[in-house]
Enzyme design. Sequence first.
Site, PDB file in Angstrom:
ATOM      1  CD1 TRP A 244      -5.194   0.018  -6.102  1.00  0.00           C
ATOM      2  CD2 TRP A 244      -3.901  -0.819  -6.161  1.00  0.00           C
ATOM      3  NE1 TRP A 244      -4.906   1.143  -6.708  1.00  0.00           N
ATOM      4  CE2 TRP A 244      -3.535   0.422  -7.272  1.00  0.00           C
ATOM      5  CE3 TRP A 244      -2.728  -1.984  -6.766  1.00  0.00           C
ATOM      6  CZ2 TRP A 244      -2.573   0.599  -8.362  1.00  0.00           C
ATOM      7  CZ3 TRP A 244      -1.979  -1.521  -7.511  1.00  0.00           C
ATOM      8  CH2 TRP A 244      -1.952  -0.630  -8.007  1.00  0.00           C
TER       9      TRP A 244
ATOM     10  CG  ASP B 263      -3.637  -1.233  -0.028  1.00  0.00           C
ATOM     11  OD1 ASP B 263      -3.191  -0.614   0.384  1.00  0.00           O
ATOM     12  OD2 ASP B 263      -4.007  -2.267  -0.768  1.00  0.00           O
TER      13      ASP B 263
ATOM     14  CE  LYS C 103      -0.303   5.423  -5.015  1.00  0.00           C
ATOM     15  NZ  LYS C 103      -1.049   4.120  -4.568  1.00  0.00           N
TER      16      LYS C 103
HETATM   17  C1  LIG Z   1      -0.574   2.605  -5.167  1.00  0.00           C
HETATM   18  C2  LIG Z   1      -1.857   1.637  -4.570  1.00  0.00           C
HETATM   19  C3  LIG Z   1      -0.901   0.578  -4.014  1.00  0.00           C
HETATM   20  C4  LIG Z   1       0.229  -0.288  -4.705  1.00  0.00           C
HETATM   21  O1  LIG Z   1       1.401   0.055  -4.755  1.00  0.00           O
HETATM   22  P1  LIG Z   1       3.211  -0.527  -5.013  1.00  0.00           P
HETATM   23  O2  LIG Z   1       3.693   0.077  -4.090  1.00  0.00           O
HETATM   24  O3  LIG Z   1       3.017   0.201  -5.926  1.00  0.00           O
HETATM   25  O4  LIG Z   1       2.900  -1.830  -5.021  1.00  0.00           O
HETATM   26  C5  LIG Z   1      -1.817  -0.753  -3.446  1.00  0.00           C
HETATM   27  N1  LIG Z   1      -2.821  -0.208  -2.750  1.00  0.00           N
HETATM   28  C6  LIG Z   1      -2.970   0.852  -3.176  1.00  0.00           C
HETATM   29  C7  LIG Z   1      -4.157   1.023  -2.550  1.00  0.00           C
HETATM   30  C8  LIG Z   1      -2.829   1.688  -3.287  1.00  0.00           C
HETATM   31  O5  LIG Z   1      -2.815   3.205  -3.603  1.00  0.00           O
END
Ligand SMILES: *Cc1c(COP(=O)(O)O)cnc(C)c1O
Length: 357
Positions: free
Chosen positions: A99, A166, A190
Amino acid sequence: MKKHNFNAGPSVLPREVIEKTAQAVLDFQGEGLSILEISHRAKYFQPVVDEAIALFKELLNIPEGYSVIFLGGGASLQFCMVPFNLLEKKAAYLNTGVWAKKALKEAKGFGEVVEVASSADANYTFIPKNFTIPADADYFHITTNNTIYGTEILKDLDSPVPLVADMSSDIFSRPVDVSKYGMIYGGAQKNLAPAGVTFVIIKNDLLGKVSRYIPTMLNYQTHINDSSMFNTPPVLPIYAALQTLKWLKENGGLKEMEKKNIAKANLLYNAIDNSKMFVGTANKEDRSRMNICFVMKEEYKALEDDFLKFAVSKGMVGIKGHRSVGGFRASCYNALPIESVQALVDCMAEFEKQNAK
Ligand SMILES: *Cc1c(COP(=O)(O)O)cnc(C)c1O
């Protein structure tokens, strides 16, 4: 059979949250209408957004001068919205996983990008330390939890430039000192809500500094000005997020979540470390509390599929590792009860007893 939900995302939510959301699908707050068929402008929906924002601020102790907004597009859209809004000349990125790398790649389209450190050569098994953040960068981007490889930055880092994080997979898993961040964002699927909504916490004074034109929908200021109601927001996921936020508050807030998350992670990591058969993949000091990755030791590798089948027969869901790591990944988000972790530990012990040489 009782299912133990270790899915990496979308993932386990508190039962209460699912029930309350299901109820709102049938009849939203006694209005005789489903939440699926009301206008987001209806008098009774704005309070949902307002309360969710207020609870974000309360639970994370967000200081004055920050805004909370809800958007579509997932965390992945933020990979381009962040540089679009904040990168004038140069940005710094820490490359700690898939990511982080995707975020870094997008930023390159907007200006100079410095990769301050990377653990790519070690298949992202650790978090680089002792790197230098360029003092002239517009911001420094990190991914606090590496969902795929199971490493996590558990400290709120000091940065000479605005820190952008993030936190898709570890938001609300521990108290965070938001004042140390310029921006925190994530996909909600998540640890907060079903898929479909992205949260952004941003310090207002970071905005309005880039010289490029920013399309209206991609401009954070648009959504701040209209309290996430510039266009139709993801109504149902926001409603579910509000139920999770209330659940977090009723269950002791983030200190209590952190305590429980530590207990769950310790239980599983201890079982892995004391096992003859299994071994963790991440560097011990950087291990994630949210996504616990492990494989079988070389001499037992051939049994991985058998263990997976055995675990499924015992009700374990979602423990197959990501294809880039292999083995197993147990995601232990806030809503996963410790009983589920215990069930996995028991299942590992039973398999080991039957199969270890
Ligand atoms: C799952 C995840 C993403 C991607 O998220 P989307 O909402 O599917 O774009 C980005 N960063 C991290 C750390 C993730 O776990």
